[in-house]
Enzyme design. Sequence first.
Site, short mmCIF file in Angstrom:
data_model
loop_
_atom_site.label_atom_id
_atom_site.label_comp_id
_atom_site.label_asym_id
_atom_site.label_seq_id
_atom_site.Cartn_x
_atom_site.Cartn_y
_atom_site.Cartn_z
N LYS A 252 -6.15 0.72 -5.15
CA LYS A 252 -4.89 0.01 -5.43
C LYS A 252 -5.23 -1.48 -5.43
O LYS A 252 -5.57 -2.05 -4.39
CB LYS A 252 -3.85 0.33 -4.36
CG LYS A 252 -2.61 -0.54 -4.45
CD LYS A 252 -1.61 -0.20 -3.35
CE LYS A 252 -0.65 -1.35 -3.13
NZ LYS A 252 0.33 -1.07 -2.07
N THR B 279 6.31 0.93 5.30
CA THR B 279 7.14 0.41 6.40
C THR B 279 8.42 1.20 6.59
O THR B 279 8.87 1.39 7.73
CB THR B 279 7.48 -1.07 6.12
OG1 THR B 279 6.27 -1.77 5.85
CG2 THR B 279 8.16 -1.71 7.33
#
Lengths: 67, 254
Positions: B96, B206
Site C-alpha cells: 500500500k 481505527t
Amino acid sequence: MELRINGQLVTVPESISTVLELIHHFNLENRMIIVEQNQTILEKKEHEITKVKNGDILELVQFVGGG
Amino acid sequence: MLKIGKYTFHSRLLLGTGKYPDFDIQKRAVEVSGAEILTFTVRRMNIFEPSQPNFLEKLNLENYSLLPNTAGAKCAQEAVRHAQLAKASGLCDMIKVEVIGCDKTLLPDPVETLKATEELIKEGFTVLPYTSDDVVLARRLEELGAHAIMPGASPIGSGQGIINPVNLRFIIEQTKVPVIVDAGIGSPSDASLAMELGADAVLLNTAVSSANDPVMMANAMRLAIEGGRFGYEAGRIPKKRYATASSPMEGMSV
C-alpha cells in the site's frame, strides 16, 4: 567492532563476522527481521553469507501494527 | 470475489493492525472480521529488547495476505525503500503506497504517490496506492498499472465517514481495477455506504481498534460490508420526490 545500528553506535565483539551472527548476538534469531546493510537490503538467505565489518551502517526493521 | 492483481479474496474487508488495546483483543477482532488481508507498517526494531512481543508473530500467516504500507514516507524514494524492506521479508509482494503530504490532515502527496506507484510497478510489486478522492489522479494511477485504487473517505483516523460520495462514485464508475475505500470510516453505516456506492472493498483500522468493543465492532463492520455489497449488487430503487403506494389501490371499496 563498532557498528551503527538503527542510528545508534553499538560495539559488538570482533568474533561476529556475518549478519546472521549479529542477529544471534542480539537474540533476534526467532524474530521476523529485515536487514539493510549500508543501504543494501538483504534477502533472508543472504544473512548467513553477508560479512559485517567495522563501520557498517545497519538497519534492523520489523513489521509493526499500522493501517 | 475480490481480485487484486494475481490474488483472489472472499472478504471485502481489509483490516489495519494499529492501536489495539492489547494483542488478545486484536487477534479476536481480526478473526471475527473475516479479513484475509491485514495491513502493517515497517519500523526499526529495538535490538536491545528482543523479548518484546509482536502481534504478527502470533498469527498463522498462512491464513492471511499481508499488505504492508509505506506510512511514514514523505517522498517517493522513501516509499520505495519501505516497500523493498517489506518485500525482503519474503512474506508479501503487495504494497500500500502511502506518501503523506500534509502533517495536519495526513492527506497524500499526489505527485510522490504517482512516482512511487510507477517505480514499484516497474519492480514487480502488486501496488495499491492510497490517494485522495481525486478522480483524475485515480485515472492516472490506473493508467500507470496500479492493481487497485484506494481513495480515502475522509482524513485518516478521523471517523468522519464518506465526505464526498460524488467523487467516490465517479472513481468507482470509471475504474476497472478494484476500488478500496481507505481511511476515515467511522461506523458500520459508513462502510456499508462505501459498498453501496460500488466500492470493491473497504480498508479500516481505527474504527475497529479504537471502538469501545473492538471485537464487536469488527463483527459489525464485516456484516455492514457484506450487507452493503449485497445492496449494491441487488440494485437500490431510485429516489423519488413523492410517495408511491406499496399496497394495491384496486378493491379499496370492499
